[in-house]
Design a protein around this motif. Structure first.
Motif, PDB file in Angstrom:
ATOM      1  N   GLY A  39       0.801  -1.213   0.000  1.00  0.00           N
ATOM      2  CA  GLY A  39       0.000   0.000   0.000  1.00  0.00           C
ATOM      3  C   GLY A  39       0.834   1.263   0.000  1.00  0.00           C
ATOM      4  O   GLY A  39       2.059   1.230   0.091  1.00  0.00           O
ATOM      5  N   GLY A  40       0.162   2.398  -0.076  1.00  0.00           N
ATOM      6  CA  GLY A  40       0.811   3.704  -0.125  1.00  0.00           C
ATOM      7  C   GLY A  40       1.583   4.060   1.126  1.00  0.00           C
ATOM      8  O   GLY A  40       2.504   4.872   1.083  1.00  0.00           O
ATOM      9  N   TYR A  41       1.234   3.469   2.244  1.00  0.00           N
ATOM     10  CA  TYR A  41       2.006   3.708   3.465  1.00  0.00           C
ATOM     11  C   TYR A  41       3.307   2.920   3.445  1.00  0.00           C
ATOM     12  O   TYR A  41       4.162   3.104   4.303  1.00  0.00           O
ATOM     13  N   PHE A  85       5.787   5.310  -6.393  1.00  0.00           N
ATOM     14  CA  PHE A  85       6.448   6.461  -5.783  1.00  0.00           C
ATOM     15  C   PHE A  85       5.754   6.988  -4.543  1.00  0.00           C
ATOM     16  O   PHE A  85       6.242   7.914  -3.908  1.00  0.00           O
ATOM     17  N   GLN A  86       4.632   6.418  -4.175  1.00  0.00           N
ATOM     18  CA  GLN A  86       3.934   6.795  -2.942  1.00  0.00           C
ATOM     19  C   GLN A  86       4.294   5.752  -1.886  1.00  0.00           C
ATOM     20  O   GLN A  86       3.914   4.594  -1.994  1.00  0.00           O
ATOM     21  N   ASP A 111       0.890  13.775   0.602  1.00  0.00           N
ATOM     22  CA  ASP A 111      -0.366  13.883  -0.147  1.00  0.00           C
ATOM     23  C   ASP A 111      -1.578  13.835   0.788  1.00  0.00           C
ATOM     24  O   ASP A 111      -1.419  13.779   2.019  1.00  0.00           O
ATOM     25  N   ASP A 112      -2.764  13.832   0.211  1.00  0.00           N
ATOM     26  CA  ASP A 112      -3.994  13.822   1.011  1.00  0.00           C
ATOM     27  C   ASP A 112      -4.169  12.530   1.808  1.00  0.00           C
ATOM     28  O   ASP A 112      -4.924  12.491   2.778  1.00  0.00           O
ATOM     29  N   ASP A 113      -3.502  11.465   1.378  1.00  0.00           N
ATOM     30  CA  ASP A 113      -3.530  10.194   2.117  1.00  0.00           C
ATOM     31  C   ASP A 113      -2.502  10.177   3.253  1.00  0.00           C
ATOM     32  O   ASP A 113      -2.332   9.153   3.909  1.00  0.00           O
TER      33      ASP A 113
END
Length: 179
Positions: A39-41, A85-86, A111-113
């Motif tokens: 995931g993005g985290y 890249f996140q 970012d917003d997340d």
């Protein structure tokens, strides 16, 4: 032409795993299956052996490992998907690889997340992504889809490179490192 396949999102892994496993069990050989693996985290949804890996606490990672094994035994066509890249954890632990915040002071843009983003041309970023892709290949994945494969824009993003050229260079380098 009718496309057929199955996509397994993070939400399905987290909230509907029994139905996911039942669906995978019923799929015919060679069916394409795309599964979110990170995931993005920066949390990995499978048991990664990479030193940088942060294992997810939100999904049953052992169950996902068993699902990947089942998909391999059934000879399904495996496609891994993850944000390139996140990555909050990698950005936090490798600040020079992250995209800075316009406000300065060494802070990274978020970012917003509430996730950090990595510089595509950074050698650490490319090495990290290469190691993930190679590990996924060793687990039986046929393809990798890199989501979030762009440079974010906005007034608070302090990206000084040529985003288009940097993305192209990163894509070429990743392809040459994993093929």
């Amino acid at each position: 032409l009718q496309l057929q396949g199955y996509s397994i999102s993070f939400d399905l892994l987290k909230n509907d795993f029994d139905n996911v496993k039942a669906k995978v069990s019923s799929l015919p050989t060679n069916t394409p299956v795309m599964i979110d693996v990170k995931g993005g985290y920066g949390s990995f949804f499978y048991s990664s052996d990479l030193s940088e890996a942060v294992i997810s606490q939100s999904v049953d990672v052992k169950a996902v490992d068993e699902l990947i094994d089942l998909m391999n035994r059934k000879n399904l066509y495996l496609i891994a998907r993850f944000p390139a890249f996140q990555d909050y954890h990698y950005g936090l632990n490798h600040v020079p690889s992250g995209i800075p915040f316009t406000g300065g002071g060494g802070a990274l843009w978020m970012d917003d997340d509430r996730c950090y983003w990595l510089k595509p041309r950074d050698s650490g970023t490319k090495g990290y992504l290469t190691s993930i892709i190679l590990e996924l290949r060793s687990l039986g994945f046929n393809e990798v889809v890199l989501d979030k494969f762009w440079v974010p824009t906005g007034t608070k993003v302090n990206y000084t490179g040529d985003a288009v050229a940097d993305i192209g260079e990163s894509a070429n380098r990743l392809l040459s490192n994993v093929t």
